[in-house]
Design a protein around this motif. Structure first.
Motif, short mmCIF file in Angstrom:
data_model
loop_
_atom_site.label_atom_id
_atom_site.label_comp_id
_atom_site.label_asym_id
_atom_site.label_seq_id
_atom_site.Cartn_x
_atom_site.Cartn_y
_atom_site.Cartn_z
N THR A 19 27.73 -26.85 10.72
CA THR A 19 27.77 -28.27 10.40
C THR A 19 27.60 -28.42 8.89
OG1 THR A 19 26.79 -30.44 10.93
CG2 THR A 19 25.29 -28.54 10.90
N LYS A 21 24.98 -30.47 5.74
CA LYS A 21 23.64 -31.03 5.58
C LYS A 21 23.58 -32.53 5.80
CE LYS A 21 21.61 -27.41 2.73
NZ LYS A 21 20.91 -27.05 1.48
N SER A 22 24.65 -33.24 5.45
CA SER A 22 24.64 -34.70 5.66
C SER A 22 24.61 -35.08 7.13
CB SER A 22 25.86 -35.33 4.98
OG SER A 22 27.06 -34.79 5.50
N ASP A 23 24.91 -34.11 8.02
CA ASP A 23 24.85 -34.36 9.45
C ASP A 23 23.54 -33.92 10.07
OD1 ASP A 23 27.25 -35.64 9.73
OD2 ASP A 23 28.36 -33.86 10.42
N VAL A 24 22.65 -33.31 9.28
CA VAL A 24 21.38 -32.88 9.86
C VAL A 24 20.17 -33.55 9.21
CG1 VAL A 24 22.29 -30.66 10.61
CG2 VAL A 24 21.14 -30.82 8.40
N TYR A 25 20.33 -34.13 8.02
CA TYR A 25 19.20 -34.77 7.35
C TYR A 25 19.36 -36.29 7.31
CZ TYR A 25 17.76 -30.12 5.81
OH TYR A 25 17.35 -28.82 5.78
N ASP A 35 26.46 -32.24 -0.84
CA ASP A 35 26.54 -31.82 0.55
C ASP A 35 27.08 -30.39 0.60
OD1 ASP A 35 26.28 -32.04 3.24
OD2 ASP A 35 27.96 -33.43 3.55
N ARG A 68 29.22 -30.19 23.90
CA ARG A 68 28.90 -30.44 22.49
C ARG A 68 29.51 -29.37 21.57
NH1 ARG A 68 24.79 -32.01 25.76
NH2 ARG A 68 23.82 -34.05 25.35
N GLN A 133 21.45 -44.08 21.09
CA GLN A 133 20.85 -43.22 20.06
C GLN A 133 19.97 -42.14 20.68
OE1 GLN A 133 21.14 -43.04 16.65
NE2 GLN A 133 22.80 -44.53 16.70
N HIS A 136 22.35 -39.60 23.42
CA HIS A 136 23.15 -38.58 22.74
C HIS A 136 22.54 -37.19 22.86
CE1 HIS A 136 25.52 -36.74 19.47
NE2 HIS A 136 24.38 -36.22 19.06
N SER A 137 21.22 -37.11 22.94
CA SER A 137 20.52 -35.82 22.86
C SER A 137 20.01 -35.32 24.21
CB SER A 137 19.34 -35.94 21.89
OG SER A 137 19.79 -36.27 20.60
N MET A 212 17.85 -35.75 10.92
CA MET A 212 18.71 -36.90 11.22
C MET A 212 18.24 -37.70 12.43
SD MET A 212 21.52 -38.70 10.78
CE MET A 212 22.69 -37.78 9.76
#
Length: 272
Positions: A19, A21-25, A35, A68, A133, A136-137, A212
């Motif tokens: 992935t 970093k902008s998708d994990v932080y 990024d 996923r 939200q 999703h997980s 994130m």
């Protein structure tokens, strides 16, 4: 301290993905840094000595990983077998939180006692679990399994801290999820903090950058502080939940089906 409260910790990497970093932080842009790509590895942990075995989380299921686009490196069932973990012996299972990548194979342990924070269980069995939200997980079927296990009386819940066995303690810190927990373990190499997703990456911890997906940012920061205090006082080793450098930091498993996919901390003390 006796052999009965000293353990070996096995860290098993069963999956991975790539992935940025902008998708994990969280709100990555506010840090004013470029990024860049980052991998995310997936782990579960096993704590054992000559007297007992404790499983910490169970990874994602085949379905949970495939929908996923996660990459399996080894099936968790095969990894547990390689470690000699026998579900028929009903090892205790600590659930640090109920996301898909941490409870996906709980059904491998149909007679085990499950230990998790009360806040975690109550949240995921509430109507909030269906909000996008949060949904999703998770996998709905896996939450249904938790509900059934609770109905069978197989779940032990705690509010703040719980002693699983001498030398093993689980503590709720919140943040990532309402009941996100960490586990502290005594080993022959000192105390280990299994941070799970209270800290996904060592960089996250070192740079004070929340992840994130977060239920409560203040609690996530407070969890960082709790772990910092542990690391400055009693603890010798920090194991994060998803950092690709994790296995390099500890003693690698060099032979067998887990070669290159696992590491250990401490000796597996025999029963005295």
């Amino acid at each position: 301290m006796t052999n009965s409260d000293t353990y070996q910790v096995s860290i098993v990497k069963f999956g991975t993905r790539s992935t940025v970093k902008s998708d994990v932080y969280l709100n990555f842009h506010i840090y004013k840094t470029a990024d860049e790509p980052v991998d995310m590895d997936y782990f579960f942990w096993v704590i054992r000595n000559g007297r007992r075995t404790v499983v910490v989380d169970t990874g994602f299921s085949r379905h949970g990983g495939e929908v996923r686009n996660r990459t399996f490196l080894i099936e968790p069932a095969a990894a547990f077998a390689a470690l000699g973990v026998d579900p028929r012996e009903a090892p205790q299972v600590v659930v640090t939180h109920a996301h898909y990548d941490h409870i996906g194979n709980l059904d491998l342990f149909p007679v085990s006692n499950i230990i998790m924070a009360r806040a975690e269980l109550e949240f995921w069995l509430s109507s909030f679990a269906s909000r996008k939200q949060f949904k999703h997980s998770i996998e709905t079927e896996e939450l249904d399994y938790l509900k059934r296990a609770a109905g069978e009386g197989r779940i032990t819940t705690f509010d703040d801290d719980y002693t699983v066995a001498p030398g093993i303690r689980v503590s709720r810190v919140g943040g990532h999820t309402p009941g996100q927990s960490i586990v502290t373990v005594q080993t022959s190499e000192g105390q280990v903090v299994l941070a799970s997703d209270a800290i996904h990456y060592y960089e996250e911890f070192d740079q004070d950058i929340p992840f994130m997906f977060v239920n409560d940012v203040r609690e996530m920061y407070a969890g960082f502080d709790t772990i910092r205090k542990l690391m400055s006082t009693n603890a010798s080793h920090l194991v994060t939940g998803h950092d690709p450098s994790t296995l390099e930091r500890f003693s690698p498993v060099k032979a067998g089906p887990l070669a290159g996919l696992a590491a250990t901390i401490g000796r597996k003390e025999e029963q005295s």
